[in-house]
Enzyme design. Structure first.
Site, PDB file in Angstrom:
ATOM      1  N   SER A 225      40.543  41.034  32.360  1.00 26.91           N
ATOM      2  CA  SER A 225      41.574  41.190  33.393  1.00 26.91           C
ATOM      3  C   SER A 225      42.919  40.362  33.329  1.00 26.91           C
ATOM      4  O   SER A 225      42.531  39.229  32.414  1.00 26.91           O
ATOM      5  CB  SER A 225      40.858  40.770  34.845  1.00 26.91           C
ATOM      6  OG  SER A 225      40.518  39.284  34.426  1.00 26.91           O
ATOM      7  N   CYS A 280      40.979  50.711  30.952  1.00 27.12           N
ATOM      8  CA  CYS A 280      42.091  50.093  30.921  1.00 27.12           C
ATOM      9  C   CYS A 280      43.022  51.108  30.787  1.00 27.12           C
ATOM     10  O   CYS A 280      44.432  50.987  31.017  1.00 27.12           O
ATOM     11  CB  CYS A 280      42.239  48.967  29.826  1.00 27.12           C
ATOM     12  SG  CYS A 280      41.961  49.366  28.371  1.00 27.12           S
ATOM     13  N   GLU A 380      45.867  46.504  40.103  1.00 27.84           N
ATOM     14  CA  GLU A 380      44.891  47.278  39.566  1.00 27.84           C
ATOM     15  C   GLU A 380      43.496  47.351  40.461  1.00 27.84           C
ATOM     16  O   GLU A 380      43.262  46.386  40.722  1.00 27.84           O
ATOM     17  CB  GLU A 380      44.462  46.546  38.281  1.00 27.84           C
ATOM     18  CG  GLU A 380      43.333  47.326  37.391  1.00 27.84           C
ATOM     19  CD  GLU A 380      42.996  46.555  36.152  1.00 27.84           C
ATOM     20  OE1 GLU A 380      42.817  45.217  36.052  1.00 27.84           O
ATOM     21  OE2 GLU A 380      42.952  47.247  35.029  1.00 27.84           O
TER      22      GLU A 380
END
Ligand code: NAD
Length: 479
Positions: A225, A280, A380
């Protein structure tokens, strides 16, 4: 089952007293226990790597790649077993797991070309009778830290390049999915690497910090992350180490007028809901231009509601669970901030379970109508949630694409070459797709995230991997 480290050529049990459970996300059944390796054990692993390094770096590159050729063959033999392990601990479907194992193997194949990839440059007669060369030499001990979402592929973005360039390599996989690495190192044990050249340590942030802080570790590769990528990059570079740190993402796709709605929607449903949105390179925002919103939204809603959610090991499953119950709660928390009073939820996947799996971490595909400023359209989410936005024209769509902190990937669906050229030139992302759902770079290209999606300069894979794991030495000589 207890998860082991792999040290000096064999599996060893950590003496750590602190442990974490490893769970199957479809059932929350405990699969294994993971010891949190202690700092003194990490020190011993690094020293073993350092001891193995001088002989390994002196081994000719043609010999260093031989264990990789064997690893490739072993990975092919164990392809199904590794894919099933990925599904078991990570939740994705078997087809998705097979896809990632294949992508991992491709990196082993590319690194087998290291005798060519590691070549330097030379000039004869830079002055009369004087020659100049640049050669690449390895760094020493290097370490890689990986996330939960691709337990087979992401370690293989780094390991083959790290060792083939002559370094001693240490992997610290995600504590949520350590079982795939157990399989991988079972093959490494058979592939014929000298003891200490490739090693595995299990644990969480403390092990990461022990690796970064260790004076003998020369370079850190990280994927995870953005907040952690930033921490790791800052800590490693403050100690004068090389670092390449890949972070989170929020990937947009722009749909131009005139495209084949069904074809684009099919590709985008794969990108948005594949791996339950835990990629991702997942599509998280679809920006329609002109009059494309209604037909596109309708097609996506059909695909979202008909997607079969379930245990990834079942043949007919099209989407698995998210990784943990905490992750499910975090995603639902973000969705709870969306006011549904004005029909924001086109498809609402919350609160729907899966028959036969009462304890799984389920969220079904969700589609929201959003504005560019809304938190769900900017942060996100890392779950199967797609935000839709309507733009008047390509300029406005590109402005929205570029008005984000992240820069992993941006895609355009169009029939217009000029629009494609404009998008490729102006979109602020390191990976661009034109008429492609997920613009995932092959192993022989760098994985080019930008902005808050990447901290460093040399990316994973291919020639960037070779440059990251080597230092250049320039020699000027006269005889
Ligand atoms: P994460 O950041 O929680 O964990 C990644 C790794 O960092 C793990 O090995 C973990 O043990 C370690 N870690 C966690 N907290 C730490 C800390 N405070 N200090 C040091 N190390 C720490 O990420 P995750 O949840 O496992 O993975 C999902 C994230 O990874 C998403 O944000 C996703 O976008 C990102 N990701 C990015 C890419 C890319 O190529 N850019 C690829 C895959 C995943």
């Amino acid at each position: 089952m207890i998860v082991n480290n792999f040290v000096n050529g064999s599996f060893v049990a950590s003496q750590a007293e602190d442990t974490l459970p490893v769970r199957n996300p479809a059932t929350n059944e405990r699969l294994a226990t993971l010891p949190l390796t202690t700092a003194s054990e990490v020190d011993a692993v690094v020293r073993t790597a350092q001891a193995a390094y001088p002989e390994w770096r002196s081994t000719p590159v043609v010999d260093r790649v031989q264990p990789l050729f064997r690893l490739k063959a072993l990975l092919e033999e164990s392809f199904e077993d590794i894919s099933r392990t990925v599904t078991l601990e990570c939740g994705k479907t078997l087809a998705e797991a097979r896809g990632e194992v294949r992508r991992g193997i491709e990196n082993v194949e590319v690194a087998c070309g290291m005798p060519s990839l590691i070549q330097g440059w030379n000039n004869e007669d830079i002055a009369r009778g004087i020659d100049e060369h640049m050669i690449r030499q390895p760094l020493g001990v290097v370490a890689t830290i990986t996330p939960f979402n691709f337990p087979a592929m992401i370690p293989l973005w780094f390991l083959p390049y790290g060792v083939a360039t002559g370094n001693s390599f240490i992997l610290k996989p995600s504590e949520k999915v350590p079982l795939t690495s157990q399989k991988l190192f079972g093959l490494i044990e058979q592939a014929g690497f000298p003891s200490g050249v490739v090693q595995l340590v299990n644990g969480d942030a403390d092990v990461v910090n022990a690796l970064i802080d260790h004076p003998l570790v020369r370079a850190i590769s990280f994927v995870g992350s953005t907040p952690v990528a930033k921490l790791v990059y800052a800590r490693a570079t403050a100690k004068g180490k090389r670092a390449q740190c890949q972070g989170g993402a929020k990937n947009p796709v722009v749909i131009m007028p005139g495209v084949d709605v069904e074809g684009a929607a099919n590709a985008m449903a794969e990108s948005a809901f594949g791996c339950a949105g835990q990629r991702c390179l997942a599509l998280s925002t679809a920006i329609t231009v002109g009059d494309m919103h209604d037909p596109f939204a309708e097609a996506m809603a059909d695909l979202a509601t008909s997607r079969r959610v379930g245990n990834g090991l079942a043949d007919d499953t099209e989407m698995g669970p998210v990784i943990t119950d905490a992750s499910r709660q975090r995603i639902e928390g973000l969705l709870a901030q969306v006011d549904d009073g004005n029909g924001r939820f086109l498809v609402d996947g919350r609160g729907r379970g899966v028959d036969g799996y009462p304890d799984g971490n389920w969220i079904h595909p969700t589609i929201l109508n959003t504005d560019p400023g809304m938190p769900v359209a900017r942060e996100e989410i890392f779950g199967p949630v797609l935000s839709l936005m309507r733009a008047d024209d390509l300029d406005q769509a590109i402005d929205w694409v570029n008005d984000r902190a992240f820069g992993n990937m941006a895609c355009l669906f169009t029939r217009d070459g000029k629009a494609a050229r404009e998008f490729r030139h102006r979109a602020d992302a390191g990976n661009i797709g034109i008429n492609i759902g997920v613009a995932a770079p092959m192993a022989f290209f760098p994985f080019s995230g930008w902005n808050e999606s990447f901290f460093g300069d040399l990316h994973a894979q291919s020639r960037h991997g070779v440059e990251f794991y080597t230092q250049t030495k320039v020699v000027v000589e006269r005889w």
